[in-house]
Design a protein around this motif. Structure first.
Motif, PDB file in Angstrom:
ATOM      1  N   GLU B 121       0.835  -1.201   0.000  1.00  0.00           N
ATOM      2  CA  GLU B 121       0.000   0.000   0.000  1.00  0.00           C
ATOM      3  C   GLU B 121       0.874   1.256   0.000  1.00  0.00           C
ATOM      4  OE1 GLU B 121      -3.747   0.278   1.249  1.00  0.00           O
ATOM      5  OE2 GLU B 121      -3.306   2.139   0.180  1.00  0.00           O
ATOM      6  N   LYS B 122       1.870   1.258   0.908  1.00  0.00           N
ATOM      7  CA  LYS B 122       2.731   2.420   1.107  1.00  0.00           C
ATOM      8  C   LYS B 122       3.537   2.750  -0.144  1.00  0.00           C
ATOM      9  CE  LYS B 122       6.212   3.710   4.605  1.00  0.00           C
ATOM     10  NZ  LYS B 122       6.949   3.106   5.736  1.00  0.00           N
ATOM     11  N   TYR B 123       3.976   1.708  -0.863  1.00  0.00           N
ATOM     12  CA  TYR B 123       4.834   1.957  -2.014  1.00  0.00           C
ATOM     13  C   TYR B 123       4.108   1.723  -3.341  1.00  0.00           C
ATOM     14  CZ  TYR B 123       8.294   2.354   1.581  1.00  0.00           C
ATOM     15  OH  TYR B 123       8.974   2.756   2.696  1.00  0.00           O
ATOM     16  N   GLY B 124       2.797   1.916  -3.335  1.00  0.00           N
ATOM     17  CA  GLY B 124       2.029   1.940  -4.580  1.00  0.00           C
ATOM     18  C   GLY B 124       1.963   0.627  -5.332  1.00  0.00           C
ATOM     19  N   LEU B 125       1.985  -0.506  -4.606  1.00  0.00           N
ATOM     20  CA  LEU B 125       1.922  -1.793  -5.293  1.00  0.00           C
ATOM     21  C   LEU B 125       0.601  -2.508  -5.034  1.00  0.00           C
ATOM     22  CD1 LEU B 125       5.524  -3.116  -4.586  1.00  0.00           C
ATOM     23  CD2 LEU B 125       4.671  -2.137  -6.701  1.00  0.00           C
ATOM     24  N   ARG B 126      -0.291  -1.857  -4.263  1.00  0.00           N
ATOM     25  CA  ARG B 126      -1.508  -2.557  -3.887  1.00  0.00           C
ATOM     26  C   ARG B 126      -2.363  -2.892  -5.102  1.00  0.00           C
ATOM     27  NH1 ARG B 126      -6.416  -0.078  -0.768  1.00  0.00           N
ATOM     28  NH2 ARG B 126      -6.588   0.575  -2.940  1.00  0.00           N
ATOM     29  N   ASP B 127      -2.443  -1.933  -6.025  1.00  0.00           N
ATOM     30  CA  ASP B 127      -3.314  -2.138  -7.181  1.00  0.00           C
ATOM     31  C   ASP B 127      -2.772  -3.157  -8.177  1.00  0.00           C
ATOM     32  OD1 ASP B 127      -5.014  -0.317  -6.091  1.00  0.00           O
ATOM     33  OD2 ASP B 127      -4.205   1.387  -7.236  1.00  0.00           O
ATOM     34  N   VAL B 128      -1.469  -3.434  -8.098  1.00  0.00           N
ATOM     35  CA  VAL B 128      -0.902  -4.402  -9.041  1.00  0.00           C
ATOM     36  C   VAL B 128      -0.724  -5.776  -8.398  1.00  0.00           C
ATOM     37  CG1 VAL B 128       0.279  -2.621 -10.365  1.00  0.00           C
ATOM     38  CG2 VAL B 128       1.504  -3.791  -8.529  1.00  0.00           C
ATOM     39  N   GLY B 129      -1.166  -5.903  -7.138  1.00  0.00           N
ATOM     40  CA  GLY B 129      -0.968  -7.142  -6.380  1.00  0.00           C
ATOM     41  C   GLY B 129      -1.396  -8.404  -7.098  1.00  0.00           C
ATOM     42  N   SER B 130      -2.511  -8.340  -7.824  1.00  0.00           N
ATOM     43  CA  SER B 130      -2.983  -9.561  -8.471  1.00  0.00           C
ATOM     44  C   SER B 130      -2.530  -9.655  -9.923  1.00  0.00           C
ATOM     45  CB  SER B 130      -4.502  -9.643  -8.373  1.00  0.00           C
ATOM     46  OG  SER B 130      -5.057  -8.419  -8.780  1.00  0.00           O
ATOM     47  N   MET B 131      -1.700  -8.709 -10.356  1.00  0.00           N
ATOM     48  CA  MET B 131      -1.161  -8.787 -11.723  1.00  0.00           C
ATOM     49  C   MET B 131       0.010  -9.764 -11.775  1.00  0.00           C
ATOM     50  SD  MET B 131      -0.996  -5.059 -13.396  1.00  0.00           S
ATOM     51  CE  MET B 131      -2.343  -3.923 -13.428  1.00  0.00           C
ATOM     52  N   MET B 132       0.331 -10.211 -12.991  1.00  0.00           N
ATOM     53  CA  MET B 132       1.493 -11.069 -13.174  1.00  0.00           C
ATOM     54  C   MET B 132       2.704 -10.177 -13.471  1.00  0.00           C
ATOM     55  SD  MET B 132       0.036 -13.818 -12.515  1.00  0.00           S
ATOM     56  CE  MET B 132       1.102 -15.225 -12.817  1.00  0.00           C
ATOM     57  N   PRO B 133       3.925 -10.657 -13.119  1.00  0.00           N
ATOM     58  CA  PRO B 133       5.114  -9.809 -13.279  1.00  0.00           C
ATOM     59  C   PRO B 133       5.295  -9.227 -14.676  1.00  0.00           C
ATOM     60  CG  PRO B 133       5.659 -11.743 -12.022  1.00  0.00           C
ATOM     61  CD  PRO B 133       4.241 -11.915 -12.450  1.00  0.00           C
ATOM     62  N   ASP B 134       4.957  -9.991 -15.730  1.00  0.00           N
ATOM     63  CA  ASP B 134       5.232  -9.478 -17.073  1.00  0.00           C
ATOM     64  C   ASP B 134       4.300  -8.336 -17.483  1.00  0.00           C
ATOM     65  OD1 ASP B 134       2.955 -10.904 -17.486  1.00  0.00           O
ATOM     66  OD2 ASP B 134       3.837 -12.395 -18.837  1.00  0.00           O
ATOM     67  N   GLN B 135       3.341  -8.002 -16.617  1.00  0.00           N
ATOM     68  CA  GLN B 135       2.479  -6.858 -16.919  1.00  0.00           C
ATOM     69  C   GLN B 135       3.045  -5.563 -16.361  1.00  0.00           C
ATOM     70  OE1 GLN B 135      -0.952  -9.222 -15.231  1.00  0.00           O
ATOM     71  NE2 GLN B 135      -2.075  -8.098 -16.790  1.00  0.00           N
ATOM     72  N   LEU B 136       4.182  -5.662 -15.636  1.00  0.00           N
ATOM     73  CA  LEU B 136       4.748  -4.482 -14.985  1.00  0.00           C
ATOM     74  C   LEU B 136       6.002  -3.984 -15.702  1.00  0.00           C
ATOM     75  CD1 LEU B 136       2.764  -5.138 -12.735  1.00  0.00           C
ATOM     76  CD2 LEU B 136       4.619  -4.872 -11.102  1.00  0.00           C
ATOM     77  N   SER B 137       6.299  -2.695 -15.525  1.00  0.00           N
ATOM     78  CA  SER B 137       7.511  -2.133 -16.113  1.00  0.00           C
ATOM     79  C   SER B 137       8.732  -2.593 -15.305  1.00  0.00           C
ATOM     80  CB  SER B 137       7.441  -0.620 -16.075  1.00  0.00           C
ATOM     81  OG  SER B 137       7.491  -0.180 -14.738  1.00  0.00           O
ATOM     82  N   GLY B 138       9.901  -2.446 -15.915  1.00  0.00           N
ATOM     83  CA  GLY B 138      11.142  -2.857 -15.259  1.00  0.00           C
ATOM     84  C   GLY B 138      11.326  -2.200 -13.904  1.00  0.00           C
ATOM     85  N   GLY B 139      10.997  -0.910 -13.836  1.00  0.00           N
ATOM     86  CA  GLY B 139      11.159  -0.170 -12.587  1.00  0.00           C
ATOM     87  C   GLY B 139      10.249  -0.681 -11.490  1.00  0.00           C
ATOM     88  N   MET B 140       8.980  -0.949 -11.854  1.00  0.00           N
ATOM     89  CA  MET B 140       8.031  -1.475 -10.877  1.00  0.00           C
ATOM     90  C   MET B 140       8.450  -2.857 -10.395  1.00  0.00           C
ATOM     91  SD  MET B 140       5.590   0.442  -9.932  1.00  0.00           S
ATOM     92  CE  MET B 140       3.866   0.041  -9.781  1.00  0.00           C
ATOM     93  N   ARG B 141       8.956  -3.655 -11.320  1.00  0.00           N
ATOM     94  CA  ARG B 141       9.396  -5.012 -10.956  1.00  0.00           C
ATOM     95  C   ARG B 141      10.534  -4.941  -9.954  1.00  0.00           C
ATOM     96  NH1 ARG B 141       8.611  -9.083 -15.555  1.00  0.00           N
ATOM     97  NH2 ARG B 141      10.407 -10.054 -14.585  1.00  0.00           N
ATOM     98  N   GLN B 142      11.465  -3.987 -10.179  1.00  0.00           N
ATOM     99  CA  GLN B 142      12.594  -3.847  -9.273  1.00  0.00           C
ATOM    100  C   GLN B 142      12.102  -3.427  -7.883  1.00  0.00           C
ATOM    101  OE1 GLN B 142      15.139  -4.721 -11.144  1.00  0.00           O
ATOM    102  NE2 GLN B 142      16.612  -4.838  -9.482  1.00  0.00           N
TER     103      GLN B 142
END
Lengths: 273, 254
Positions: B121-142
């Protein structure tokens, strides 16, 4: 009016999709046309004795033979026998192969010791072992299943073990740093990351299992498609041989399709690319 | 010296192979204080990664020892968090279960899972929690990779070339992002890198390793830059001369 408004991005997109669809349909039509052409050619050439129908049979003769066989119930008995042998051989070869690969991955000493044996067994044409299996197992379904097992087992072990060993070392390191033990590394990393390897092994094995069953049935057996082929050739009933080959092709294709569907399901379930 | 979290004492390491014997590290010593961000730079092949493997507890050094909070490190421990070069998120797990991977392995209780949710929640990952890794940008993945390391609650973080797999622009943005999170969580860090400007942007101190065998050539104190934010350090008057100094010390051609 509408016609003018619809220009722009959306139109281009639907045009593209439409052209994709047309291309796909055309390929399908050509494939089916080729099949019809070949069958017709076969029928015409044999009907006019340009090809000898006693050697090459013909589509109409094959249909007649299949009809006779299926009316008498013979056909289903032979199909049932071969399919059963193939499924048992396929499942046991695959499952046993994966279990052995897991053991070899788990205990590197065992895999180091067994390495040359696996290489030799892999290089050896397994059909050469057929007579030995018959002597050991008798002339029943047992020898045929062991034959099938022999053909698919070693390939399974080698492919799966290779996949296990070549799992990204950096990921293994990450698991270790998170405190994972060997079982956790296996369950949470090695197994899921090798699902596609295993699905590929299934695809290879379904083909190999048919090779094993048909070879086995050539050597011994009183039923099955391989038996029908050998019997037909011995009494020079080429219609029977050709019919059996056609049925065999259909069975093999159906099993292959089952594996492809299974593959799609696993990919969807586990999100592997 | 009670507030030293990590102590590397006279670590030396000799690799044995059937062909030869290679001295990778020689008498490496340094300490890291609690809350410090330290970078370790060196030319490729200087034994950086060997040193990192030793500090991580994955390998025992042939000489010397590593201590964390006074206790010798001999095996991987939950006290040391490790962030690899690539994000290594598992493609068959969604973001949430990638982040809680360490909790699963260490069989942590529900309070850790709550903490994981809070951090997402604090670092803006709550909304992507149920996404798969390949749907995220390199920066978000890191960022996910860092949170995965942080949720198990390590006191000390090892960042292994953590940004070098990214393209230049993403690398700068991500390194600043990761730096901010680490500062907020008040973690002690050792960043291993070959990128001098990255080390100057992020750290309190920079340790320069020399080439084979790896030894500590010099330790730069960046207290001059202490109150300057990472991106602004690039414009600081001391920055240019420091880059030149370290560049010379790395002695790429020697």
């Amino acid at each position: 009016m509408d016609k003018y408004r619809k220009t722009g991005k959306k139109d281009l997109r639907s045009e593209y999709l439409h052209s994709l669809k047309t291309a796909r349909v055309r390929i399908h039509v050509l494939r089916i046309a080729l099949l019809i052409l070949l069958i017709t050619l076969w029928e015409v050439l044999t009907a006019h004795d340009i090809l000898n129908p006693f050697i090459f049979s013909s589509p109409s003769r094959i249909l007649a033979t299949l009809n006779d066989l299926s009316v008498s119930g013979e056909l289903w008995r032979h199909i049932g026998t071969s399919v059963l042998e193939t499924v048992i051989g396929f499942l046991s070869g695959t499952i046993l192969g994966i279990i052995i690969a897991i053991i070899l991955w788990w205990i590197p000493t065992v895999s180091n010791v067994l390495d040359p044996y696996l290489v030799v067994l892999n290089a050896l044409p397994k059909t050469a072992l057929g007579p030995i299996f018959i002597v050991c197992m008798g002339t029943g379904i047992g020898a045929i299943i062991v034959m099938t097992l022999a053909i698919s087992l070693i390939v399974t072990i080698l492919n799966v073990l290779n996949g296990f060993i070549h799992t990204d070392v950096e990921k293994v390191k990450l698991m270790k740093m998170l405190g994972a033990n060997r079982l956790q590394i296996f369950r949470k990393l090695i197994m899921p990351s090798n699902l596609s390897t295993i699905v590929n092994v299934l695809k290879i094995n379904i083909g190999l299992s048919w090779v094993g069953v048909i070879t086995g049935e050539f050597l011994v057996s009183k039923a099955g498609l391989g038996y029908l082929i050998v019997y037909g050739s011995q009494v020079f009933k080429m219609d029977l041989v050709m019919s059996s080959v056609v049925v065999l092709a259909v069975c093999a294709i159906i099993m292959h399709i089952c594996i492809v569907l299974l593959e799609k399901a696993t990919r969807k379930r586990f999100g592997i690319a | 010296m009670s507030n030293m979290l990590l102590e590397v004492n006279h670590v030396g390491h000799v690799y044995q192979t059937p062909q030869c014997e290679k001295e990778a590290l020689k008498d490496v010593s340094f300490q890291i204080e609690e809350g410090e961000f330290v970078s370790l730079v060196g030319p490729s092949g200087c034994g950086k990664s060997t040193l990192l493997t030793i500090i991580a507890g994955l390998e025992r050094p042939t000489h010397g020892e590593v201590r964390l909070d006074g206790k010798p490190v001999t095996a991987p421990t939950a006290e040391i968090g490790y962030m690899p070069q690539k994000d290594h998120l598992f493609s068959w797990r969604n973001i949430r279960s990638n982040i809680t991977l360490g909790l699963e392995i260490q069989k942590k209780g529900p309070e850790y899972y709550r903490k994981a949710e809070e951090m997402m929640e604090k670092y803006g990952l709550r909304d992507v929690g149920s996404m798969m890794p390949d749907q995220l940008s390199g920066g978000m993945r890191q960022r996910c990779s860092l949170i995965r390391t942080l949720v198990t609650g390590p006191r000390f973080l090892l960042l292994d070339e953590a940004f070098s797999a990214l393209d230049y622009q993403t690398r700068v943005a991500v390194s600043v992002d990761i730096h901010t999170i680490i500062r907020k969580e008040n973690k002690t860090v050792l960043l291993v890198t070959h990128d001098i400007s990255e080390s100057l942007m992020l750290s309190d101190r920079v340790i320069v390793l020399s080439h084979s065998p790896g030894t500590v050539k010099r330790i730069h104190d960046l207290s001059v830059l202490k109150d300057t934010a990472p991106m602004e350090r690039l414009d600081h008057e001391a920055y240019g001369s420091m880059i030149k100094d370290i560049w010379k010390e790395l002695d790429i051609h020697g």
